[in-house]
Every structure is written in structure tokens, then in C-alpha cells.
Scaffold this motif. Structure first.
Motif, PDB file in Angstrom:
ATOM      1  N   ARG A  76       0.822  -1.212   0.000  1.00 39.79           N
ATOM      2  CA  ARG A  76       0.000   0.000   0.000  1.00 39.79           C
ATOM      3  C   ARG A  76       0.855   1.262   0.000  1.00 39.79           C
ATOM      4  NH1 ARG A  76      -5.478  -1.023  -1.053  1.00 39.79           N
ATOM      5  NH2 ARG A  76      -5.977  -3.060  -0.183  1.00 39.79           N
ATOM      6  N   TYR A  77       2.111   1.143   0.470  1.00 38.00           N
ATOM      7  CA  TYR A  77       3.013   2.305   0.431  1.00 38.00           C
ATOM      8  C   TYR A  77       4.302   1.972  -0.326  1.00 38.00           C
ATOM      9  CZ  TYR A  77       4.398  -0.008   4.856  1.00 38.00           C
ATOM     10  OH  TYR A  77       4.747  -0.929   5.834  1.00 38.00           O
ATOM     11  N   ASP A  78       4.161   1.042  -1.289  1.00 35.71           N
ATOM     12  CA  ASP A  78       5.237   0.727  -2.242  1.00 35.71           C
ATOM     13  C   ASP A  78       6.525   0.307  -1.554  1.00 35.71           C
ATOM     14  OD1 ASP A  78       3.594   1.359  -4.450  1.00 35.71           O
ATOM     15  OD2 ASP A  78       4.072   3.490  -4.235  1.00 35.71           O
ATOM     16  N   ALA A  79       6.400  -0.566  -0.547  1.00 32.30           N
ATOM     17  CA  ALA A  79       7.576  -1.057   0.164  1.00 32.30           C
ATOM     18  C   ALA A  79       7.659  -2.579   0.051  1.00 32.30           C
ATOM     19  CB  ALA A  79       7.518  -0.654   1.636  1.00 32.30           C
ATOM     20  N   GLU A  80       8.870  -3.094   0.125  1.00 25.33           N
ATOM     21  CA  GLU A  80       9.068  -4.533   0.202  1.00 25.33           C
ATOM     22  C   GLU A  80       8.684  -5.021   1.598  1.00 25.33           C
ATOM     23  OE1 GLU A  80      10.068  -6.617  -2.209  1.00 25.33           O
ATOM     24  OE2 GLU A  80      10.075  -4.946  -3.642  1.00 25.33           O
ATOM     25  N   ALA A  89      -4.010  -8.272   5.639  1.00 28.39           N
ATOM     26  CA  ALA A  89      -5.436  -8.136   5.971  1.00 28.39           C
ATOM     27  C   ALA A  89      -6.048  -7.283   4.867  1.00 28.39           C
ATOM     28  CB  ALA A  89      -5.607  -7.497   7.337  1.00 28.39           C
ATOM     29  N   ARG A  90      -6.077  -7.838   3.655  1.00 30.54           N
ATOM     30  CA  ARG A  90      -6.429  -7.041   2.471  1.00 30.54           C
ATOM     31  C   ARG A  90      -7.843  -6.473   2.539  1.00 30.54           C
ATOM     32  NH1 ARG A  90      -3.804 -10.509  -2.583  1.00 30.54           N
ATOM     33  NH2 ARG A  90      -1.618 -10.287  -1.936  1.00 30.54           N
ATOM     34  N   ARG A  91      -8.799  -7.260   3.051  1.00 33.10           N
ATOM     35  CA  ARG A  91     -10.179  -6.761   3.098  1.00 33.10           C
ATOM     36  C   ARG A  91     -10.281  -5.571   4.041  1.00 33.10           C
ATOM     37  NH1 ARG A  91     -14.828 -11.058   3.816  1.00 33.10           N
ATOM     38  NH2 ARG A  91     -15.999  -9.164   3.285  1.00 33.10           N
ATOM     39  N   ARG A  92      -9.602  -5.638   5.169  1.00 33.70           N
ATOM     40  CA  ARG A  92      -9.610  -4.498   6.085  1.00 33.70           C
ATOM     41  C   ARG A  92      -8.906  -3.301   5.471  1.00 33.70           C
ATOM     42  NH1 ARG A  92      -8.653  -4.731  12.460  1.00 33.70           N
ATOM     43  NH2 ARG A  92      -9.087  -2.535  12.064  1.00 33.70           N
ATOM     44  N   ASP A  93      -7.729  -3.528   4.872  1.00 34.73           N
ATOM     45  CA  ASP A  93      -7.005  -2.417   4.249  1.00 34.73           C
ATOM     46  C   ASP A  93      -7.889  -1.696   3.232  1.00 34.73           C
ATOM     47  OD1 ASP A  93      -4.753  -3.091   5.700  1.00 34.73           O
ATOM     48  OD2 ASP A  93      -3.633  -3.890   4.004  1.00 34.73           O
ATOM     49  N   THR A  94      -8.504  -2.466   2.346  1.00 34.58           N
ATOM     50  CA  THR A  94      -9.295  -1.872   1.270  1.00 34.58           C
ATOM     51  C   THR A  94     -10.504  -1.122   1.814  1.00 34.58           C
ATOM     52  OG1 THR A  94      -8.601  -3.633  -0.237  1.00 34.58           O
ATOM     53  CG2 THR A  94     -10.574  -2.392  -0.851  1.00 34.58           C
ATOM     54  N   GLN A 118      -1.754   4.661  11.371  1.00 39.19           N
ATOM     55  CA  GLN A 118      -0.829   4.292  10.302  1.00 39.19           C
ATOM     56  C   GLN A 118      -1.535   4.286   8.949  1.00 39.19           C
ATOM     57  OE1 GLN A 118       0.777   0.552  11.630  1.00 39.19           O
ATOM     58  NE2 GLN A 118       1.703   1.448  13.457  1.00 39.19           N
ATOM     59  N   LEU A 119      -2.773   3.793   8.927  1.00 46.55           N
ATOM     60  CA  LEU A 119      -3.523   3.729   7.683  1.00 46.55           C
ATOM     61  C   LEU A 119      -3.895   5.128   7.197  1.00 46.55           C
ATOM     62  CD1 LEU A 119      -4.321   1.313   5.946  1.00 46.55           C
ATOM     63  CD2 LEU A 119      -6.575   1.385   6.999  1.00 46.55           C
ATOM     64  N   LEU A 120      -4.196   6.034   8.127  1.00 46.73           N
ATOM     65  CA  LEU A 120      -4.445   7.429   7.753  1.00 46.73           C
ATOM     66  C   LEU A 120      -3.216   8.014   7.073  1.00 46.73           C
ATOM     67  CD1 LEU A 120      -5.976  10.161   7.837  1.00 46.73           C
ATOM     68  CD2 LEU A 120      -5.133  10.435  10.199  1.00 46.73           C
ATOM     69  N   ASN A 121      -2.049   7.730   7.623  1.00 38.52           N
ATOM     70  CA  ASN A 121      -0.810   8.228   7.022  1.00 38.52           C
ATOM     71  C   ASN A 121      -0.616   7.651   5.621  1.00 38.52           C
ATOM     72  OD1 ASN A 121       1.724   9.767   7.341  1.00 38.52           O
ATOM     73  ND2 ASN A 121       2.692   7.750   7.210  1.00 38.52           N
ATOM     74  N   ALA A 123      -2.949   6.482   3.642  1.00 40.12           N
ATOM     75  CA  ALA A 123      -4.004   6.997   2.762  1.00 40.12           C
ATOM     76  C   ALA A 123      -3.615   8.321   2.124  1.00 40.12           C
ATOM     77  CB  ALA A 123      -5.308   7.164   3.546  1.00 40.12           C
ATOM     78  N   LEU A 124      -2.789   9.100   2.819  1.00 37.50           N
ATOM     79  CA  LEU A 124      -2.375  10.410   2.320  1.00 37.50           C
ATOM     80  C   LEU A 124      -0.972  10.389   1.733  1.00 37.50           C
ATOM     81  CD1 LEU A 124      -4.017  12.623   5.073  1.00 37.50           C
ATOM     82  CD2 LEU A 124      -4.696  12.427   2.681  1.00 37.50           C
ATOM     83  N   GLY A 125      -0.496   9.176   1.389  1.00 36.48           N
ATOM     84  CA  GLY A 125       0.765   9.053   0.672  1.00 36.48           C
ATOM     85  C   GLY A 125       1.984   8.878   1.541  1.00 36.48           C
ATOM     86  N   GLY A 126       1.803   8.667   2.851  1.00 34.18           N
ATOM     87  CA  GLY A 126       2.929   8.474   3.746  1.00 34.18           C
ATOM     88  C   GLY A 126       3.420   7.038   3.767  1.00 34.18           C
ATOM     89  N   THR A 127       4.505   6.802   4.495  1.00 35.72           N
ATOM     90  CA  THR A 127       5.101   5.472   4.604  1.00 35.72           C
ATOM     91  C   THR A 127       5.249   5.083   6.073  1.00 35.72           C
ATOM     92  OG1 THR A 127       7.365   6.329   4.577  1.00 35.72           O
ATOM     93  CG2 THR A 127       6.376   5.804   2.441  1.00 35.72           C
TER      94      THR A 127
END
Length: 226
Positions: A76-80, A89-94, A118-121, A123-127
Motif C-alpha cells: 500500500r506504500y510501495d515497500a518490500e 489483511a487485504r479486506r480491512r485495508d481496502t 498508520q492507515l491514515l498516514n 491513505a495520504l501518501g505516507g510510509t
């Protein structure tokens, strides 16, 4: 609603046992609804659903809480993926990313707790940092440490003093998402609260207020939702 604002809280979707049953269940630690209720709100559970329904769900709410839970998928934030990052937890993430987007679009008061921050961060392009030490005592055991607010922040207006908080996490905010401001820190420099200035009530806290005795963060959300 008798004047009490309706606060939606996102949930787990997992296997659980009660009585003679062992079934998939929408789960939420009781501390969340208890804290919402003690703060003057009505609590409604929001289990994972089709993200296309998120805007309609948020439109019926006065406030939204994104609850704690599993690690955010690093993709979700382009990390390995770090080997220490927990299962997906893909359903929760989505679902929760769609809820956050709907709340920000609509201006609905929003509180993110631990994973929710963390998810708020994200969602706005943070890592995120995928592993840190010192913020979990043992598996399944909450620790406590001090959190210091940044003067002039939304969080400092709710809790102006340094406070000991219940904590259980091994990941943390790294690069802040667009527009976000770090409004509290732990002694080791870990970001402990984030907020979106000039967006109404949008606050994330890295700890678990539902496991403590201080209602001020949740009470702030409920007041904003009123």
C-alpha cells in the motif's frame, strides 16, 4: 438518536469462539464501544465490506474511528515486505482506506487508533517503518510509555500535558502523508500522533486509548461529531 452522535468503528473479521460455536465473526474489543459510550456517543460496528459502499456508510455517521489491528500491507506504500511484518489483511485495508477517503471528502470527524493512525498516514501518501523495538512489552501484553504533545496542536488542546499511555505496536509512521502534521512524540522520537490541520477533527494516535482510563481523545471526537 436522542442527541447522541453515531460513531462508526471499523472491525476485525476473523475466526472466534463463543459458547459452542467457532465461526468467522466481526470482532471489536469491547473497550472501543465502551469508550464511545462513556464519551457520549452511540457506537456502530463497521465490518469489512465492498469499498464502493464506504461513502454511503460514512454519510450516515457523525464520526468515524478506524480501530487497531494487523499490520498494513506494505504494498500500500510501495515497500518490500519485512520478514517481521504480520500477515496481510487485504479486506480491512481496502475497506478502511475507502472509509478514510470518504470521511476526509465529507469532512466527517475521524480518529485513527494505532493501525488506524498508520492507515491514515498511508491513505495520504505516507510510509511506515515496518519494525521498531520498545513499544511492546510481550506478545499480547500492553506496555505504557510517555507521550509528549506538540504545543498548539489539536492533540495538545485535548491533552496539554505529557501523559503515560497504553501501547502495543511494532510499526510506526515514517514519512508523513501529504498535509499531515506530527502532534505528539514518544521519548525515543517515535511519532505518536498525527493530524490534518484545517480539516476539522482528523487525528491519529499510535497508542490505545480504549485500553486506558483517559477519555479525552475520544471525547474530543464525540464533541466534534456533535
Amino acid at each position: 438518536m436522542g442527541g447522541r452522535p453515531l460513531i462508526g468503528v471499523s472491525t476485525y473479521l476473523d475466526s472466534a469462539r463463543w459458547g459452542v460455536w467457532e465461526l468467522e465473526a466481526a470482532l471489536l474489543p469491547a473497550g472501543y464501544p465502551r469508550l464511545v459510550q462513556a464519551s457520549g456517543g452511540l457506537a456502530a460496528m463497521l465490518p469489512p465490506d465492498d469499498p464502493s459502499f464506504a461513502a454511503a456508510a460514512v454519510a450516515r455517521l457523525d464520526g468515524l474511528v478506524i480501530a487497531g489491528g494487523p499490520d498494513v500491507d506494505p504494498s500500500r506504500y510501495d515497500a518490500e515486505r519485512d520478514p517481521r511484518t504480520g500477515p496481510e489483511a487485504r479486506r480491512r485495508d481496502t475497506w478502511e482506506l475507502a472509509l478514510i477517503d470518504a470521511a476526509l471528502t465529507r469532512g466527517t470527524p475521524l480518529l485513527g487508533v494505532c493501525r488506524g493512525m498508520q492507515l491514515l498516514n498511508v491513505a495520504l501518501g505516507g510510509t511506515l517503518v515496518q519494525h521498531i523495538d520498545g513499544h511492546t512489552r510481550a506478545v499480547g501484553v500492553f506496555d505504557r510509555h510517555a507521550v509528549k504533545p506538540v504545543p498548539g496542536s489539536l492533540y495538545a488542546a485535548l491533552v496539554p500535558e505529557e501523559e503515560s499511555v497504553p501501547t502495543y505496536h511494532h510499526q510506526a509512521v515514517d514519512r508523513l502523508g501529504t498535509g499531515l502534521f506530527a502532534s505528539a512524540f514518544a521519548g525515543d522520537g517515535t511519532v505518536e500522533a498525527i493530524e490534518l490541520p484545517d480539516a476539522g477533527f482528523v487525528l491519529g494516535v499510535q497508542w490505545h486509548p480504549e485500553m486506558g482510563e483517559d477519555p479525552r481523545v475520544m471525547s474530543g471526537l464525540v464533541r466534534a461529531a456533535s
